[in-house]
Design a protein around this motif. Structure first.
Motif, PDB file in Angstrom:
ATOM      1  N   THR A  49      53.762  65.285 -20.661  1.00  0.00           N
ATOM      2  CA  THR A  49      53.532  63.955 -21.212  1.00  0.00           C
ATOM      3  C   THR A  49      53.454  64.006 -22.731  1.00  0.00           C
ATOM      4  OG1 THR A  49      52.438  63.108 -19.229  1.00  0.00           O
ATOM      5  CG2 THR A  49      51.877  62.049 -21.305  1.00  0.00           C
ATOM      6  N   ARG A 209      60.482  64.228 -17.060  1.00  0.00           N
ATOM      7  CA  ARG A 209      59.638  63.589 -16.036  1.00  0.00           C
ATOM      8  C   ARG A 209      59.824  64.254 -14.670  1.00  0.00           C
ATOM      9  NH1 ARG A 209      61.856  58.774 -18.571  1.00  0.00           N
ATOM     10  NH2 ARG A 209      60.314  57.857 -19.970  1.00  0.00           N
ATOM     11  N   GLN A 276      51.059  61.882 -11.348  1.00  0.00           N
ATOM     12  CA  GLN A 276      51.995  61.711 -12.462  1.00  0.00           C
ATOM     13  C   GLN A 276      51.816  60.352 -13.131  1.00  0.00           C
ATOM     14  OE1 GLN A 276      56.249  61.291 -11.741  1.00  0.00           O
ATOM     15  NE2 GLN A 276      56.669  62.687 -13.430  1.00  0.00           N
ATOM     16  N   SER A 280      50.989  60.165 -17.003  1.00  0.00           N
ATOM     17  CA  SER A 280      52.055  59.635 -17.862  1.00  0.00           C
ATOM     18  C   SER A 280      51.752  58.266 -18.442  1.00  0.00           C
ATOM     19  CB  SER A 280      53.368  59.555 -17.072  1.00  0.00           C
ATOM     20  OG  SER A 280      53.767  60.830 -16.649  1.00  0.00           O
TER      21      SER A 280
END
Length: 319
Positions: A49, A209, A276, A280
């Motif tokens: 991130t 990602r 995630q 993120s």
């Protein structure tokens, strides 16, 4: 002041999707998966991130410099994080447009056009990367749909007047016209090579990602094989099309439908995708809020100082 039908529908879809997610997982197994996570690998996933939010401002900077030549990376980073903070409280992708407020010398309407271009680059990359997963998971029909979407969004990015303006004439889409006009205005200033370079950065960001999601699966004790990894774009596309409030539940539900086909537990899929999302979105958003409040505090301090100086000058002159 009042609930719009679209908002009521979105709330209803959120409740439905969350119910489907809750209904489809074993909470005891989910607890074991989460408690057994490798903390060091989860921490390592945070670095992805950091990399994402370090690279993303470059794409925004290239766009901004087309109209504000003196803009620098620091301004682009600050405004990008400002948008991340705004996304935590504003619906859908409206928070992204908040970044224009943190670019000195950038006109609001022009900034809206630049932001729309920036988001469209992400969409082009997302559709393109989803083609292999669609082919593997659902066959050539769905893959053909994503090929068509990739072509249409690419044309809309490079030649917006050919796709988006006819679309804006449809019922209930008229409010898009101002944003599209702003976007078309800046397309010729930016140049097609810069747009192509921005798509390249979008592909890199998506690769980061997917790598981050892979690390989170490993941290949770699952090792995704190649077919599952190729399907990651199908899951993460939900971020670009928030059908529910904040996109909640859609990613998790999609992961439950797609990834167990390739040997991944539904509970591990839900846990990894949700982790995630937290890493993120929440972490950059917190930094963005710090920028927002710190900037307002500094502005307030300067105003108070100016007022105090003026008052002191008036008092001295009155003597």
């Amino acid at each position: 002041r009042r609930f719009k039908p679209s908002l009521i529908l979105k709330i209803g879809l959120t409740v439905l999707v969350l119910w489907l997610v809750v209904r489809g997982i074993d909470f005891q197994r989910l607890g074991r998966v989460i408690l057994g996570a490798d903390v060091w690998l989860v921490t390592f996933a945070v670095l992805y991130t950091v990399a994402l939010n370090g690279i993303k401002p470059f794409r925004w900077l290239w766009l901004v410099r087309s109209v504000v030549p003196d803009a620098n990376y620091r301004v682009a980073l600050r405004s990008t994080l400002f948008g991340a903070g705004a996304r935590l409280v504003l619906p859908s992708k409206l928070g992204e447009f908040g970044r224009v407020l943190e670019v000195p010398g950038l006109k609001i309407l022009t900034g809206v056009g630049l932001t729309a271009l920036d988001m469209l680059m992400e969409i082009v990359a997302a559709f393109f990367l989803a083609i292999p997963g669609a082919l593997i998971f659902a066959g050539p029909e769905l893959a053909a749909v994503f090929v068509l979407l990739t072509v249409l969004t690419t044309v809309a990015l490079f030649w917006p007047h050919r796709v988006l303006f006819p679309l804006a004439k449809l019922p209930r889409l008229g409010r898009l016209h101002n944003k599209l006009s702003a976007m078309q205005e800046v397309v010729h200033l930016i140049g097609k090579p810069t747009l192509a370079k921005g798509i390249g950065v979008s592909l890199v960001l998506n690769g980061i990602r997917f790598s981050q999601l892979y690390v989170l699966f490993v941290a949770l004790g699952s090792l995704p094989e190649a077919p599952a990894v190729l399907c990651f774009p199908l899951i993460q596309m939900a971020d670009g099309f928030p059908l529910t409030v904040g996109g909640v539940g859609v990613r998790e539900w999609l992961s439950m439908q797609v990834l167990p086909t390739y040997g991944i537990l539904a509970e591990a899929a839900v846990a990894a995708v949700f982790l995630q999302f937290i890493i993120s979105n929440l972490l950059p958003g917190i930094v963005g809020w710090w920028i927002i409040f710190r900037g307002r505090a500094e502005a307030g301090a300067k105003i108070r100082e100016a007022v105090a100086t003026a008052m002191a000058g008036r008092a001295a002159s009155s003597r």
